[in-house]
Design a protein around this motif. Structure first.
Motif, PDB file in Angstrom:
ATOM      1  N   ILE A  32     -23.174 -73.418   0.568  1.00  0.00           N
ATOM      2  CA  ILE A  32     -22.107 -72.538   0.072  1.00  0.00           C
ATOM      3  C   ILE A  32     -21.923 -71.394   1.064  1.00  0.00           C
ATOM      4  CG2 ILE A  32     -21.462 -70.995  -1.833  1.00  0.00           C
ATOM      5  CD1 ILE A  32     -23.302 -72.927  -3.554  1.00  0.00           C
ATOM      6  N   GLU A  33     -20.669 -71.034   1.312  1.00  0.00           N
ATOM      7  CA  GLU A  33     -20.403 -69.939   2.242  1.00  0.00           C
ATOM      8  C   GLU A  33     -21.115 -68.682   1.755  1.00  0.00           C
ATOM      9  OE1 GLU A  33     -16.194 -69.449   2.825  1.00  0.00           O
ATOM     10  OE2 GLU A  33     -15.909 -71.627   2.868  1.00  0.00           O
ATOM     11  N   ARG A  34     -21.801 -68.028   2.687  1.00  0.00           N
ATOM     12  CA  ARG A  34     -22.640 -66.876   2.362  1.00  0.00           C
ATOM     13  C   ARG A  34     -21.866 -65.800   1.591  1.00  0.00           C
ATOM     14  NH1 ARG A  34     -27.587 -65.638   3.681  1.00  0.00           N
ATOM     15  NH2 ARG A  34     -27.822 -67.230   5.252  1.00  0.00           N
ATOM     16  N   ASP A  35     -20.637 -65.525   1.983  1.00  0.00           N
ATOM     17  CA  ASP A  35     -19.875 -64.455   1.324  1.00  0.00           C
ATOM     18  C   ASP A  35     -19.383 -64.859  -0.075  1.00  0.00           C
ATOM     19  OD1 ASP A  35     -18.098 -66.289   2.501  1.00  0.00           O
ATOM     20  OD2 ASP A  35     -16.524 -64.778   2.724  1.00  0.00           O
ATOM     21  N   ARG A  36     -19.472 -66.125  -0.423  1.00  0.00           N
ATOM     22  CA  ARG A  36     -19.069 -66.607  -1.753  1.00  0.00           C
ATOM     23  C   ARG A  36     -20.270 -66.889  -2.650  1.00  0.00           C
ATOM     24  NH1 ARG A  36     -16.593 -71.658  -1.728  1.00  0.00           N
ATOM     25  NH2 ARG A  36     -15.958 -71.177  -3.845  1.00  0.00           N
ATOM     26  N   PHE A  37     -21.479 -66.845  -2.097  1.00  0.00           N
ATOM     27  CA  PHE A  37     -22.650 -67.318  -2.827  1.00  0.00           C
ATOM     28  C   PHE A  37     -22.913 -66.549  -4.126  1.00  0.00           C
ATOM     29  CE2 PHE A  37     -27.114 -67.569  -3.956  1.00  0.00           C
ATOM     30  CZ  PHE A  37     -27.308 -68.938  -3.974  1.00  0.00           C
ATOM     31  N   LEU A  38     -22.932 -65.223  -4.061  1.00  0.00           N
ATOM     32  CA  LEU A  38     -23.270 -64.440  -5.253  1.00  0.00           C
ATOM     33  C   LEU A  38     -22.337 -64.763  -6.415  1.00  0.00           C
ATOM     34  CD1 LEU A  38     -24.248 -60.937  -3.833  1.00  0.00           C
ATOM     35  CD2 LEU A  38     -25.701 -62.527  -5.101  1.00  0.00           C
ATOM     36  N   ARG A  39     -21.067 -64.794  -6.166  1.00  0.00           N
ATOM     37  CA  ARG A  39     -20.090 -65.093  -7.230  1.00  0.00           C
ATOM     38  C   ARG A  39     -20.273 -66.524  -7.719  1.00  0.00           C
ATOM     39  NH1 ARG A  39     -14.131 -65.786  -6.275  1.00  0.00           N
ATOM     40  NH2 ARG A  39     -13.385 -66.250  -8.346  1.00  0.00           N
ATOM     41  N   TRP A  40     -20.436 -67.459  -6.782  1.00  0.00           N
ATOM     42  CA  TRP A  40     -20.612 -68.864  -7.159  1.00  0.00           C
ATOM     43  C   TRP A  40     -21.888 -69.038  -7.972  1.00  0.00           C
ATOM     44  CZ3 TRP A  40     -24.310 -72.522  -6.722  1.00  0.00           C
ATOM     45  CH2 TRP A  40     -23.928 -73.818  -7.070  1.00  0.00           C
ATOM     46  N   HIS A  41     -22.987 -68.449  -7.538  1.00  0.00           N
ATOM     47  CA  HIS A  41     -24.264 -68.586  -8.225  1.00  0.00           C
ATOM     48  C   HIS A  41     -24.199 -68.010  -9.638  1.00  0.00           C
ATOM     49  CE1 HIS A  41     -28.497 -67.620  -9.211  1.00  0.00           C
ATOM     50  NE2 HIS A  41     -28.702 -68.808  -8.691  1.00  0.00           N
ATOM     51  N   ALA A  42     -23.549 -66.883  -9.792  1.00  0.00           N
ATOM     52  CA  ALA A  42     -23.404 -66.287 -11.128  1.00  0.00           C
ATOM     53  C   ALA A  42     -22.648 -67.239 -12.050  1.00  0.00           C
ATOM     54  CB  ALA A  42     -22.687 -64.941 -11.040  1.00  0.00           C
ATOM     55  N   GLY A  43     -21.585 -67.849 -11.542  1.00  0.00           N
ATOM     56  CA  GLY A  43     -20.835 -68.822 -12.345  1.00  0.00           C
ATOM     57  C   GLY A  43     -21.644 -70.067 -12.649  1.00  0.00           C
ATOM     58  N   TYR A  44     -22.399 -70.518 -11.665  1.00  0.00           N
ATOM     59  CA  TYR A  44     -23.237 -71.703 -11.852  1.00  0.00           C
ATOM     60  C   TYR A  44     -24.275 -71.467 -12.944  1.00  0.00           C
ATOM     61  CZ  TYR A  44     -27.236 -74.749 -11.201  1.00  0.00           C
ATOM     62  OH  TYR A  44     -28.282 -75.591 -11.438  1.00  0.00           O
ATOM     63  N   THR A  45     -25.012 -70.362 -12.840  1.00  0.00           N
ATOM     64  CA  THR A  45     -26.085 -70.119 -13.808  1.00  0.00           C
ATOM     65  C   THR A  45     -25.518 -69.931 -15.214  1.00  0.00           C
ATOM     66  OG1 THR A  45     -26.135 -67.770 -13.216  1.00  0.00           O
ATOM     67  CG2 THR A  45     -27.746 -69.202 -12.157  1.00  0.00           C
ATOM     68  N   ARG A  46     -24.388 -69.282 -15.325  1.00  0.00           N
ATOM     69  CA  ARG A  46     -23.745 -69.104 -16.629  1.00  0.00           C
ATOM     70  C   ARG A  46     -23.325 -70.460 -17.196  1.00  0.00           C
ATOM     71  NH1 ARG A  46     -21.041 -65.114 -14.836  1.00  0.00           N
ATOM     72  NH2 ARG A  46     -19.246 -66.347 -14.216  1.00  0.00           N
ATOM     73  N   SER A  47     -22.693 -71.280 -16.389  1.00  0.00           N
ATOM     74  CA  SER A  47     -22.176 -72.570 -16.848  1.00  0.00           C
ATOM     75  C   SER A  47     -23.281 -73.576 -17.153  1.00  0.00           C
ATOM     76  CB  SER A  47     -21.234 -73.167 -15.800  1.00  0.00           C
ATOM     77  OG  SER A  47     -20.123 -72.329 -15.613  1.00  0.00           O
ATOM     78  N   VAL A  48     -24.267 -73.672 -16.281  1.00  0.00           N
ATOM     79  CA  VAL A  48     -25.302 -74.687 -16.453  1.00  0.00           C
ATOM     80  C   VAL A  48     -26.159 -74.382 -17.685  1.00  0.00           C
ATOM     81  CG1 VAL A  48     -27.177 -73.750 -15.009  1.00  0.00           C
ATOM     82  CG2 VAL A  48     -26.808 -76.223 -15.138  1.00  0.00           C
ATOM     83  N   THR A  49     -26.258 -73.120 -18.052  1.00  0.00           N
ATOM     84  CA  THR A  49     -27.021 -72.756 -19.249  1.00  0.00           C
ATOM     85  C   THR A  49     -26.448 -73.426 -20.497  1.00  0.00           C
ATOM     86  OG1 THR A  49     -27.691 -70.662 -18.264  1.00  0.00           O
ATOM     87  CG2 THR A  49     -27.809 -70.809 -20.665  1.00  0.00           C
ATOM     88  N   TRP A  50     -25.136 -73.592 -20.561  1.00  0.00           N
ATOM     89  CA  TRP A  50     -24.493 -74.242 -21.709  1.00  0.00           C
ATOM     90  C   TRP A  50     -24.860 -75.721 -21.811  1.00  0.00           C
ATOM     91  CZ3 TRP A  50     -22.522 -71.620 -25.582  1.00  0.00           C
ATOM     92  CH2 TRP A  50     -22.099 -70.319 -25.347  1.00  0.00           C
ATOM     93  N   VAL A  51     -25.306 -76.315 -20.723  1.00  0.00           N
ATOM     94  CA  VAL A  51     -25.747 -77.711 -20.730  1.00  0.00           C
ATOM     95  C   VAL A  51     -27.264 -77.786 -20.918  1.00  0.00           C
ATOM     96  CG1 VAL A  51     -25.887 -79.836 -19.360  1.00  0.00           C
ATOM     97  CG2 VAL A  51     -23.831 -78.400 -19.238  1.00  0.00           C
ATOM     98  N   VAL A  52     -27.990 -76.966 -20.171  1.00  0.00           N
ATOM     99  CA  VAL A  52     -29.451 -77.037 -20.158  1.00  0.00           C
ATOM    100  C   VAL A  52     -30.072 -76.554 -21.469  1.00  0.00           C
ATOM    101  CG1 VAL A  52     -31.537 -76.169 -19.019  1.00  0.00           C
ATOM    102  CG2 VAL A  52     -29.557 -76.831 -17.658  1.00  0.00           C
ATOM    103  N   ALA A  53     -29.639 -75.421 -21.969  1.00  0.00           N
ATOM    104  CA  ALA A  53     -30.277 -74.825 -23.158  1.00  0.00           C
ATOM    105  C   ALA A  53     -30.241 -75.756 -24.373  1.00  0.00           C
ATOM    106  CB  ALA A  53     -29.664 -73.469 -23.474  1.00  0.00           C
ATOM    107  N   PRO A  54     -29.096 -76.344 -24.734  1.00  0.00           N
ATOM    108  CA  PRO A  54     -29.122 -77.249 -25.895  1.00  0.00           C
ATOM    109  C   PRO A  54     -30.038 -78.453 -25.691  1.00  0.00           C
ATOM    110  CG  PRO A  54     -26.857 -76.671 -25.351  1.00  0.00           C
ATOM    111  CD  PRO A  54     -27.734 -76.139 -24.242  1.00  0.00           C
ATOM    112  N   LEU A  55     -30.078 -78.982 -24.470  1.00  0.00           N
ATOM    113  CA  LEU A  55     -30.964 -80.113 -24.201  1.00  0.00           C
ATOM    114  C   LEU A  55     -32.431 -79.700 -24.323  1.00  0.00           C
ATOM    115  CD1 LEU A  55     -29.154 -81.837 -21.204  1.00  0.00           C
ATOM    116  CD2 LEU A  55     -29.488 -82.786 -23.500  1.00  0.00           C
TER     117      LEU A  55
END
Length: 134
Positions: A32-55
């Motif tokens: 991931i482009e370094r200047d986009r990483f923080l925003r992308w990672h925040a979105g990833y962790t927020r989104s993946v939690t909706w899949v991981v936590a229920p499982l």
């Protein structure tokens, strides 16, 4: 559907997810482009939690129920392996994501995350395998 079948299905969902994370998602963190990483990672962790936590919670609930109504050595082994995955998640993965979310793209941290994630990958895979023998 039986309780054992439901436990196997949820556990298999975690196996598929953790292998995708291990082989595709975490290695892609370095691409991931370094200047986009923080925003992308925040979105990833927020989104993946909706899949991981229920499982994860579903697996613990079903496995715990299984241990109460139909205890067996394979179910006990599966529960121990799931416990290892949980400890690894909250002791290693969550703090690593916290550091990546705070400091941004760090190749050393990403490599450490990938290496430590093998604990969860192996634990959830072997837990599912144990449930096949329950």
């Amino acid at each position: 559907m039986t309780l054992l079948e439901a436990t196997r299905i949820v556990s298999f969902g975690l196996v598929v997810l953790i292998w995708l994370v291990q082989l595709v998602i975490y290695p892609a963190f370095g691409e991931i482009e370094r200047d986009r990483f923080l925003r992308w990672h925040a979105g990833y962790t927020r989104s993946v939690t909706w899949v991981v936590a229920p499982l994860m919670f579903g697996q613990v609930f079903l496995l715990g129920w299984l241990l109460v109504v139909r205890p067996s050595p394979p179910a006990i082994v599966a529960a121990a392996l799931v416990a290892i995955a949980w400890v690894s998640t909250f002791a290693l993965a969550v703090p690593a994501h916290g550091r990546l979310g705070a400091t941004g793209q760090d190749e050393t941290e990403i490599r450490r995350l990938i290496a430590n994630n093998w604990i969860r990958t192996v634990s959830w895979t072997l837990a599912f395998a144990a449930l096949l023998f329950a």
